[in-house]
Design an enzyme around this catalytic site. Structure first.
Site, mmCIF file in Angstrom:
data_model
loop_
_atom_site.group_PDB
_atom_site.id
_atom_site.type_symbol
_atom_site.label_atom_id
_atom_site.label_comp_id
_atom_site.label_asym_id
_atom_site.label_seq_id
_atom_site.Cartn_x
_atom_site.Cartn_y
_atom_site.Cartn_z
ATOM 1 N N TYR A 15 0.798 -1.191 0.050
ATOM 2 C CA TYR A 15 0.111 0.020 -0.047
ATOM 3 C C TYR A 15 0.876 1.253 -0.054
ATOM 4 O O TYR A 15 0.561 2.187 0.728
ATOM 5 C CB TYR A 15 -0.977 -0.141 1.296
ATOM 6 C CG TYR A 15 -1.926 -0.996 1.345
ATOM 7 C CD1 TYR A 15 -2.917 -0.911 0.182
ATOM 8 C CD2 TYR A 15 -2.059 -2.081 2.132
ATOM 9 C CE1 TYR A 15 -4.259 -1.778 0.305
ATOM 10 C CE2 TYR A 15 -2.950 -2.992 2.023
ATOM 11 C CZ TYR A 15 -4.175 -2.632 1.186
ATOM 12 O OH TYR A 15 -5.080 -4.089 1.109
ATOM 13 N N TYR A 142 -14.636 -4.679 2.910
ATOM 14 C CA TYR A 142 -13.258 -5.024 2.549
ATOM 15 C C TYR A 142 -12.857 -6.507 2.794
ATOM 16 O O TYR A 142 -13.335 -6.741 4.023
ATOM 17 C CB TYR A 142 -12.348 -4.145 3.126
ATOM 18 C CG TYR A 142 -10.719 -4.721 2.874
ATOM 19 C CD1 TYR A 142 -10.197 -4.424 1.657
ATOM 20 C CD2 TYR A 142 -10.154 -5.210 3.742
ATOM 21 C CE1 TYR A 142 -9.004 -4.749 1.197
ATOM 22 C CE2 TYR A 142 -8.717 -5.658 3.592
ATOM 23 C CZ TYR A 142 -8.152 -5.494 2.408
ATOM 24 O OH TYR A 142 -6.927 -6.045 2.271
ATOM 25 N N ASP A 238 -17.127 -12.457 7.917
ATOM 26 C CA ASP A 238 -15.916 -12.169 7.938
ATOM 27 C C ASP A 238 -15.430 -11.341 9.304
ATOM 28 O O ASP A 238 -15.577 -10.337 9.377
ATOM 29 C CB ASP A 238 -15.340 -11.323 6.781
ATOM 30 C CG ASP A 238 -14.110 -10.997 6.680
ATOM 31 O OD1 ASP A 238 -13.054 -11.044 7.754
ATOM 32 O OD2 ASP A 238 -13.592 -10.421 5.502
ATOM 33 N N LYS A 267 -5.810 -12.005 11.587
ATOM 34 C CA LYS A 267 -5.370 -11.012 12.526
ATOM 35 C C LYS A 267 -5.172 -11.300 13.946
ATOM 36 O O LYS A 267 -3.936 -11.426 14.343
ATOM 37 C CB LYS A 267 -6.265 -9.784 12.273
ATOM 38 C CG LYS A 267 -6.142 -9.148 10.641
ATOM 39 C CD LYS A 267 -6.614 -7.770 10.846
ATOM 40 C CE LYS A 267 -6.447 -7.057 9.368
ATOM 41 N NZ LYS A 267 -7.521 -7.055 8.459
HETATM 42 C C1 LIG Z 1 -7.479 -7.526 7.080
HETATM 43 C C2 LIG Z 1 -8.670 -7.931 6.429
HETATM 44 C C3 LIG Z 1 -8.969 -8.882 5.762
HETATM 45 C C4 LIG Z 1 -7.637 -9.340 5.013
HETATM 46 O O1 LIG Z 1 -6.758 -10.073 5.703
HETATM 47 P P1 LIG Z 1 -5.262 -10.087 5.273
HETATM 48 O O2 LIG Z 1 -4.680 -11.011 6.591
HETATM 49 O O3 LIG Z 1 -4.552 -8.655 5.363
HETATM 50 O O4 LIG Z 1 -5.230 -10.814 3.938
HETATM 51 C C5 LIG Z 1 -10.160 -9.584 5.274
HETATM 52 N N1 LIG Z 1 -11.227 -9.198 5.887
HETATM 53 C C6 LIG Z 1 -11.107 -8.148 6.863
HETATM 54 C C7 LIG Z 1 -12.530 -7.987 7.602
HETATM 55 C C8 LIG Z 1 -9.892 -7.431 7.216
HETATM 56 O O5 LIG Z 1 -9.943 -6.543 8.118
#
Ligand SMILES: *Cc1c(COP(=O)(O)O)cnc(C)c1O
Length: 427
Positions: A15, A142, A238, A267
């Site tokens: 980025y 996202y 997600d 994460k």
């Molecule tokens: C960060 C994020 C992703 C992608 O995860 P990465 O480990 O960066 O590939 C997918 N969904 C959400 C909601 C996120 O915040």
């Protein structure tokens, strides 16, 4: 030469427009909510290092766990073989996730967790003999940067150069306060057109992080999920960002009546120690892949699937939630955020203030429109860095999402700096 100078010769950062970006800050160590650069300057990590860190940097309990695992079994092929850390972490996750989640599939990061969920959803319908080929997502969503994840994310400057290569997705407005009814209406009209072709509905439960910490009304989101469910559409939560306490509860899905069919985690999963992704599913989805027919197999995997060191970090992180009463720390930050939000919300420079759990977002008034490329972003980023605070505004939206170990005085320093920044903008 400094780390930062050497970096400049060999690294390509994510980025980052490498021609104009400030030199990368060389960090030599982290401790608790702090990171230290090579000149000895200390920074408060107010965004938990891209939303990954939970218990603080270099937490001794997590370091010990991965050190000890690495000297016993560092990695292992995960087809035909298994190991204690993978099984134990899966057992622990199944226990705390919504109770319909029964199976754990490992991958490496948030984007792969989403790819896996999407492929599972498409193949589920294929395996049942009634293929469905489209996904419904929320606008401005996202879900990651790989092609499948991009395809179900909101179309933006980040995805536009790949537009012709992505599969098409149907979008419904996010049920943010005031827009619940229009979101439901949009969903109804898509379903009237092509309900039988919709494989899945994917959503970030309650908070759209990358969109600028956009927060939804739980009843509004429940209404969308429940309507999708009535059409047999698989619902994918997600929780890559919202999981592990960010919203005040272990998972944001706990605020909802409607349970997801698939859950994506990453994460905070390892406390911010190691890269690991997880996709969990219901028994029903899992069973749709059981067959004498080899073609019904889920043909997906990664070399480092269920890496034992990463799994051991995940286990240790969940143990810390008990040992350090982490949910109480979260409750304390939530309260402090709420108090600060009340105090700052009438500030002239702000057009909106949102908070949930440890997440606090301040939307700055702007004539440029809400955009990632808003000029306030670069100005604020540099200004906070100078003050010894790591912030990474999403365009004109300044937010904090600190590690849960942050001390009250550090949190107050962050509030103080935010107030100063806003006061500067006022005049
Ligand atoms: C960060 C994020 C992703 C992608 O995860 P990465 O480990 O960066 O590939 C997918 N969904 C959400 C909601 C996120 O915040």
């Amino acid at each position: 030469m400094t780390i930062s100078q050497r970096d400049n010769a060999v690294i390509w950062h994510p980025y980052t427009q490498m021609q104009t970006a400030l030199p990368a800050v060389g960090i030599v160590r982290g401790e608790g909510a702090h990171i230290y650069d090579e000149s000895g300057k200390r920074y408060i990590d107010a965004i938990a290092s891209w939303w990954t860190n939970i218990h603080g940097h270099a937490h001794p309990y997590l370091s010990a766990a991965i050190a000890s695992q690495s000297s016993v079994l560092e990695h292992l092929i995960f087809a035909g073989f298994t190991h204690e850390p993978a099984v134990k972490l899966a057992e622990m996750l199944v226990k705390i996730l919504p109770d319909n989640q029964k199976r754990v599939f490992y991958s490496d990061n948030g984007s792969t967790a989403v790819e896996v969920a999407l492929k599972m959803a498409f193949q589920y319908w294929q395996n049942k003999g009634t293929p469905r080929t489209k996904v419904i997502a929320l606008s401005e969503a996202y879900h990651g940067d790989t092609f499948g994840a991009m395809s179900v994310s909101g179309r933006s400057a980040f995805t536009q150069m790949f537009e012709s290569l992505m599969f098409s997705t149907a979008y419904v407005g996010a049920p943010i306060p005031g827009q619940e009814a229009s979101a439901l209406k949009e969903l109804k009209s898509i379903l009237a057109e092509e309900a039988n072709n919709i494989a899945a509905f994917i959503y970030e439960p309650l908070v759209q992080g990358t969109a600028g910490m956009r927060m939804m009304n739980p009843e509004g989101l429940d209404a969308l999920i429940s309507l999708c469910r009535r059409h047999g559409i698989l619902c994918i939560a997600d929780e890559v960002m919202t999981g592990f306490g960010r919203t005040g509860k272990m998972f944001a899905s706990e605020y909802l009546e409607q349970k997801p069919d698939l859950v994506c985690l990453s994460k905070g999963l390892t406390g911010g120690m190691m890269a690991l992704g997880v996709t969990t599913s219901t028994a029903e989805i899992y069973e749709a892949f059981l067959s004498e027919n080899k073609m019904k197999t889920f043909f997906h995997g990664h070399s480092y699937t269920a890496n034992p060191i990463a799994c051991s970090a995940g286990i240790a992180s969940l143990e810390l939630f008990e040992k350090e009463a982490t949910l109480q720390k979260i409750a304390r930050i939530t309260l402090l955020n709420k108090t600060f939000a009340e105090k700052i919300k009438s500030h002239k420079t702000l057009s909106a203030v949102r908070h949930l759990g440890v997440i606090l977002a301040l939307e700055l008034e702007t004539t440029e429109g809400n955009s990632y490329f808003n000029t306030i972003r670069d100005e604020a980023y540099a200004w906070f860095l100078e003050k010894g605070i790591l912030m990474r505004p999403l365009g004109n939206i300044i937010y904090i999402m600190p590690p849960y170990c942050i001390q009250e005085n550090d949190l107050h320093s962050v509030y103080q700096a935010v107030t100063e920044f806003l006061d500067r903008k006022k005049c």
